[in-house]
Write an enzyme that holds these catalytic residues in place. Sequence first.
Site, PDB file in Angstrom:
ATOM      1  N   ARG A  15       0.756  22.037  20.553  1.00 44.98           N
ATOM      2  CA  ARG A  15      -0.515  21.335  20.670  1.00 44.98           C
ATOM      3  C   ARG A  15      -0.356  19.959  20.019  1.00 44.98           C
ATOM      4  NH1 ARG A  15      -1.962  26.648  18.831  1.00 44.98           N
ATOM      5  NH2 ARG A  15      -3.235  27.790  20.350  1.00 44.98           N
ATOM      6  N   LYS A  60      -3.921  27.138  15.567  1.00 43.96           N
ATOM      7  CA  LYS A  60      -5.337  27.465  15.455  1.00 43.96           C
ATOM      8  C   LYS A  60      -5.530  28.699  14.578  1.00 43.96           C
ATOM      9  CE  LYS A  60      -7.261  25.529  19.718  1.00 43.96           C
ATOM     10  NZ  LYS A  60      -8.002  25.836  20.960  1.00 43.96           N
ATOM     11  N   HIS A  90      -2.024  17.830  26.132  1.00 50.15           N
ATOM     12  CA  HIS A  90      -2.168  19.243  26.483  1.00 50.15           C
ATOM     13  C   HIS A  90      -1.609  19.549  27.866  1.00 50.15           C
ATOM     14  CE1 HIS A  90      -3.823  22.506  24.161  1.00 50.15           C
ATOM     15  NE2 HIS A  90      -4.267  23.096  25.254  1.00 50.15           N
ATOM     16  N   ARG A 115       1.793  20.773  27.356  1.00 42.20           N
ATOM     17  CA  ARG A 115       1.763  22.168  26.908  1.00 42.20           C
ATOM     18  C   ARG A 115       1.529  23.092  28.099  1.00 42.20           C
ATOM     19  NH1 ARG A 115       0.527  25.714  22.499  1.00 42.20           N
ATOM     20  NH2 ARG A 115      -1.288  27.035  22.835  1.00 42.20           N
ATOM     21  N   HIS A 155      -1.304  32.064  21.407  1.00 47.24           N
ATOM     22  CA  HIS A 155      -2.606  32.536  21.874  1.00 47.24           C
ATOM     23  C   HIS A 155      -2.961  33.852  21.191  1.00 47.24           C
ATOM     24  CE1 HIS A 155      -2.331  30.167  25.922  1.00 47.24           C
ATOM     25  NE2 HIS A 155      -2.791  29.428  24.934  1.00 47.24           N
ATOM     26  N   TYR A 203      -2.150  31.009  33.284  1.00 49.33           N
ATOM     27  CA  TYR A 203      -0.943  30.354  33.795  1.00 49.33           C
ATOM     28  C   TYR A 203      -0.301  31.156  34.924  1.00 49.33           C
ATOM     29  CZ  TYR A 203      -1.492  27.312  29.797  1.00 49.33           C
ATOM     30  OH  TYR A 203      -2.008  26.422  28.901  1.00 49.33           O
TER      31      TYR A 203
END
Length: 339
Positions: free
Chosen positions: A182, A213, A282, A285, A308, A317
């Site tokens: 990120r 995150k 992004h 990414r 994630h 994806y």
Amino acid sequence: MGQAPSARPGPALAPGAAVSSADDALIERHLSYLAVQKHLAERTLELYGEAFNRLREALARDRLALTAVQPHHVRGWAARLHAGGLGPRSLALMLSAWRGLYRWLGREGLVALNPVDGLKAPKAARPLPKALSVDDAVALAQTSASPPPVPDSTSPRDQREAPWLAARDHCMVELLYGSGLRSAELLGLDVQAHPHAQGWVDAASGEAHVLGKGRKWRQVPVGTPALQALAAWLAVRGTVAAADETALFIGRLGARLTAAQLRNRLKQLTVRAGLPTHVHPHMLRHSFASHLLQSSSDLRGVQELLGHAHITTTQVYTRLDFQHLAKAYDAAHPRARRK
């Protein structure tokens, strides 16, 4: 939210009054809480700040105090903003920010109920993340490796800066595309590991350690092209970095690069590479994840690499992968439907 016996709705504001300084102070306290305690990213804090500005406007227009808001007020404000053109995704983020604010006010004993609970934004179509083709991603990386042509009018100092800018930009592109970082993770990298570092690259092991995150650490592999680009960047970084600067990526003034500067550099590289679309961090990414799935089909492994929390986030994806296969089918199969 549980009932707080001591919490009572605040009084309505007097006609013609603006939002009180006390309400402003509460909102600012909550933003500080989100930054310091919840460690929200800079861009997320900006978006929440915009949401709270909308709340301030609504409070002033209806002459309400922050703690006097009821569910019917919020429903009316949301409907008005939606009718005024605010999209479902923006509306959902705004309501999420407001909901969190009132949840916090409840814990502080300032409200007895959360007026945003149960209120949802209209559903929006979930667009696929945009990813580059493999050829375009490689072209961008190759373009970033060479300095742009320097106009004759450029000062001698700017001419000396061009080589180090190319080395830095090339390293950033390789890490974004090659490791799926990120933008906040990339910009948070330091040159070396230390107790307060939020990320670094261990060149010896070929791994990047990043704080993602939710303040969760993860390790991601760093490929040979990125390691080579990193070595080239470190060889010239010392000529422009401030003496006490720990950041791996720095700007012209020798301090840590900002998210806006990163986006601007990628925009310039996109133009130089002749790509048909604007590339933001992004998107690289997304390209990392999409290209990895096309080659391996290892959804669980890609989830780990991306950091994630839920596999459903990564599954989007697979739709990109199917879209890629469908295009190949339409172009090559004799029984494909053609327009």
